[in-house]
Motif scaffolding. Sequence first.
Motif, PDB file in Angstrom:
ATOM      1  N   PHE A 161       7.188  14.381  -7.289  1.00  0.00           N
ATOM      2  CA  PHE A 161       8.532  13.840  -7.548  1.00  0.00           C
ATOM      3  C   PHE A 161       9.623  13.507  -7.369  1.00  0.00           C
ATOM      4  O   PHE A 161      10.541  12.751  -7.262  1.00  0.00           O
ATOM      5  CB  PHE A 161       8.104  14.618  -9.173  1.00  0.00           C
ATOM      6  CG  PHE A 161       9.222  13.976 -10.655  1.00  0.00           C
ATOM      7  CD1 PHE A 161       9.836  13.110 -11.174  1.00  0.00           C
ATOM      8  CD2 PHE A 161      10.163  14.459 -10.458  1.00  0.00           C
ATOM      9  CE1 PHE A 161       9.851  12.471 -11.443  1.00  0.00           C
ATOM     10  CE2 PHE A 161      10.703  14.313 -11.524  1.00  0.00           C
ATOM     11  CZ  PHE A 161      11.264  12.747 -12.310  1.00  0.00           C
ATOM     12  N   LEU A 162      10.075  14.395  -6.219  1.00  0.00           N
ATOM     13  CA  LEU A 162      10.916  14.713  -5.727  1.00  0.00           C
ATOM     14  C   LEU A 162      11.509  14.404  -5.019  1.00  0.00           C
ATOM     15  O   LEU A 162      12.153  13.399  -4.246  1.00  0.00           O
ATOM     16  CB  LEU A 162      11.254  16.437  -5.767  1.00  0.00           C
ATOM     17  CG  LEU A 162      12.451  17.014  -6.808  1.00  0.00           C
ATOM     18  CD1 LEU A 162      11.970  18.684  -6.058  1.00  0.00           C
ATOM     19  CD2 LEU A 162      12.832  17.120  -7.111  1.00  0.00           C
ATOM     20  N   LYS A 163      10.532  14.030  -4.195  1.00  0.00           N
ATOM     21  CA  LYS A 163      10.144  12.919  -2.986  1.00  0.00           C
ATOM     22  C   LYS A 163      10.138  11.693  -2.911  1.00  0.00           C
ATOM     23  O   LYS A 163      10.872  10.667  -3.084  1.00  0.00           O
ATOM     24  CB  LYS A 163       8.837  13.635  -2.610  1.00  0.00           C
ATOM     25  CG  LYS A 163       8.755  12.759  -0.879  1.00  0.00           C
ATOM     26  CD  LYS A 163       7.369  13.397  -0.111  1.00  0.00           C
ATOM     27  CE  LYS A 163       6.668  12.065   1.039  1.00  0.00           C
ATOM     28  NZ  LYS A 163       5.778  12.302   1.706  1.00  0.00           N
ATOM     29  N   ILE A 198       5.561  18.579  -8.846  1.00  0.00           N
ATOM     30  CA  ILE A 198       7.747  18.609  -8.216  1.00  0.00           C
ATOM     31  C   ILE A 198       7.568  18.045  -6.771  1.00  0.00           C
ATOM     32  O   ILE A 198       8.156  17.334  -6.834  1.00  0.00           O
ATOM     33  CB  ILE A 198       7.613  19.803  -8.762  1.00  0.00           C
ATOM     34  CG1 ILE A 198       7.512  20.396 -10.293  1.00  0.00           C
ATOM     35  CG2 ILE A 198       8.714  20.185  -8.345  1.00  0.00           C
ATOM     36  CD1 ILE A 198       7.448  21.586 -10.554  1.00  0.00           C
ATOM     37  N   TYR A 199       6.768  18.231  -6.265  1.00  0.00           N
ATOM     38  CA  TYR A 199       7.197  17.897  -4.539  1.00  0.00           C
ATOM     39  C   TYR A 199       7.220  16.547  -4.548  1.00  0.00           C
ATOM     40  O   TYR A 199       8.083  15.363  -4.000  1.00  0.00           O
ATOM     41  CB  TYR A 199       6.196  18.316  -3.625  1.00  0.00           C
ATOM     42  CG  TYR A 199       6.520  18.262  -1.979  1.00  0.00           C
ATOM     43  CD1 TYR A 199       7.471  17.928  -1.368  1.00  0.00           C
ATOM     44  CD2 TYR A 199       5.230  17.501  -1.722  1.00  0.00           C
ATOM     45  CE1 TYR A 199       7.732  17.799  -0.115  1.00  0.00           C
ATOM     46  CE2 TYR A 199       5.976  16.575   0.055  1.00  0.00           C
ATOM     47  CZ  TYR A 199       7.043  17.215   0.338  1.00  0.00           C
ATOM     48  OH  TYR A 199       7.208  16.687   1.660  1.00  0.00           O
ATOM     49  N   ARG A 235      11.334  10.610  -5.999  1.00  0.00           N
ATOM     50  CA  ARG A 235      13.064  10.229  -6.168  1.00  0.00           C
ATOM     51  C   ARG A 235      13.724   9.786  -5.150  1.00  0.00           C
ATOM     52  O   ARG A 235      14.839   9.584  -5.323  1.00  0.00           O
ATOM     53  CB  ARG A 235      13.057  11.604  -7.234  1.00  0.00           C
ATOM     54  CG  ARG A 235      12.761  10.715  -8.159  1.00  0.00           C
ATOM     55  CD  ARG A 235      13.167  11.675  -9.282  1.00  0.00           C
ATOM     56  NE  ARG A 235      14.317  11.444  -9.810  1.00  0.00           N
ATOM     57  CZ  ARG A 235      15.280  12.137 -11.055  1.00  0.00           C
ATOM     58  NH1 ARG A 235      15.133  13.312 -11.341  1.00  0.00           N
ATOM     59  NH2 ARG A 235      16.648  11.472 -11.647  1.00  0.00           N
ATOM     60  N   ASP A 236      13.787  10.318  -3.954  1.00  0.00           N
ATOM     61  CA  ASP A 236      14.313  10.865  -2.850  1.00  0.00           C
ATOM     62  C   ASP A 236      14.821   9.599  -2.058  1.00  0.00           C
ATOM     63  O   ASP A 236      15.874   8.644  -1.372  1.00  0.00           O
ATOM     64  CB  ASP A 236      14.395  11.820  -2.469  1.00  0.00           C
ATOM     65  CG  ASP A 236      14.968  13.290  -2.595  1.00  0.00           C
ATOM     66  OD1 ASP A 236      15.792  13.238  -3.062  1.00  0.00           O
ATOM     67  OD2 ASP A 236      14.479  14.171  -2.333  1.00  0.00           O
TER      68      ASP A 236
END
Length: 50
Positions: free
Chosen positions: A44-46, A41-42, A48-49
């Motif tokens: 994936f969010l990293k 999850i980390y 996307r940012d």
Amino acid sequence: MFSILWGVVVVLFAFWALGLVLHIAGNLIHAVLLIAIALAIYNFLKVRDV
């Protein structure tokens, strides 16, 4: 790197499912699975940012 992480998550999920059914490894596999999911999850969010 991202696909390798997902591969690890899938393998750990399979081991978790086997451990849940066969009662192998107790809480250890649950802890490792939670760490792997948190990392996925980390990452994936990293990604996307950026």
